[in-house]
Design an enzyme around this catalytic site. Sequence first.
Site, PDB file in Angstrom:
ATOM      1  N   HIS A 176       0.862  -1.191   0.000  1.00 62.93           N
ATOM      2  CA  HIS A 176       0.000   0.000   0.000  1.00 62.93           C
ATOM      3  C   HIS A 176       0.896   1.238   0.000  1.00 62.93           C
ATOM      4  CE1 HIS A 176      -3.321  -2.655   1.860  1.00 62.93           C
ATOM      5  NE2 HIS A 176      -3.531  -2.509   0.560  1.00 62.93           N
ATOM      6  N   ARG A 234      -3.164   4.879  -1.998  1.00 62.59           N
ATOM      7  CA  ARG A 234      -3.035   3.525  -1.444  1.00 62.59           C
ATOM      8  C   ARG A 234      -2.831   2.454  -2.525  1.00 62.59           C
ATOM      9  NH1 ARG A 234      -5.588   0.034   2.787  1.00 62.59           N
ATOM     10  NH2 ARG A 234      -6.529  -1.755   1.758  1.00 62.59           N
TER      11      ARG A 234
END
Length: 417
Positions: A176, A234
């Site tokens: 992420h 993300r």
Amino acid sequence: MRFILPVGLIATTLAIAPVRFDREKVLRVKLQDEKQANIIKDLAQTNQLDFWYPDAAHHVAANMTIDFRVSEKESQSIQSSLDQNKMHYEILIHDLQEEIEKQFDVKEDIPGRHSYAKYNNWDKIVAWTEKMVHRHPEMVSRIKIGTTVEDNPLYVLKIGKRDERRKAIFMDCGIHAREWISPAFCQWFVYQAAKTYGKNKIMTKLLDRMNFYVLPVFNVDGYIWSWTQNRMWRKNRSKNQNSNCIGTDLNRNFNASWNSFPNTKDPCAETYRGPEPESEKETKAVTDFIRSHLKSIKAYITFHSYSQMLLFPYGYTSKLPPNYKDLAKVAKIGTDVLSTRYETRYIYGPIASTIYPTSGSSLDWAYNLGIKHTFAFELRDKGKFCFLLPESQIKPTCKETLLAVKFIAKHILKHTS
């Protein structure tokens, strides 16, 4: 003509101006019951809430403590709704842009030298991988396992002697993009392994008998984007069919009960699973590499942030894995060992019951493939800085985490065949 050109340039400049987060807030809400959980879910329908913990509105449940980011424009009405419903909340971050800028609180020692006390962008990390191979040719080699959707290389550093048949551990960081402390740890691990071999008894024993495959940045495109355009990004950067929304959550893209949560179907969601399992080039590169080294890989460890947890399977079911007792014992001792350095407290357990249920995770996929020791670290902190951990906490975080990883590796060496 002279007039048109500057306007064009201005338009281009505006198009690539990084996202700013001035006066955006991060709220923490302690949910007392189902009614309060539903209020949050309703607010998420009508407002742009960026969930930090849990990572999506559909995970929100009674008795949970949740963190989410809210824009300056919406923060007042959100806080009014919480007050009206007598919901207990605190403001973790009052001005997100201010916190983003405060992250960089460590001065560079020597310009040009790779710093393990600072966050490093992708170009610096690539240069560092070359330097590590050049400095430690007997110990470190670099393998290109594939490329990203934007054609950036995916590099794995192999640490250990040349023998492919020895036991190995695969580790990845930065799946992420916004979890910057994660790639910082992978860099620290490689540096410490190479530097302390022959000096530190445990590290020497580990590297004499096993190999480590380390992917310092899994989600390279997303990581670059989080540096240049949007600190809170993300997902990866792949284009989605029939949608203007960009990106797939790589940690929902693995073939492990991939289809079990309908809420991951929306391409605009932060937890979008992708059009099919392993649809993303990054996921496919990693799964292909692990499959081709399956005989030797005895453990898989992935690093995330934040919340100070050590997790193991399963995420997609509350059913416990067959070797639950062994995993729980390793996780318990691992978190105890981690806390000896700075008394940092971690909790541990299966993903589904310790954090929240997830589908398509790398951890469950690796476990189901036959790697029976799979762990996910959620690194510092517990919610003061969240994804914006200051650089002054990089070294302490890395030092304590290294203790736990070394313990897990010792266990693998001793207890796996």
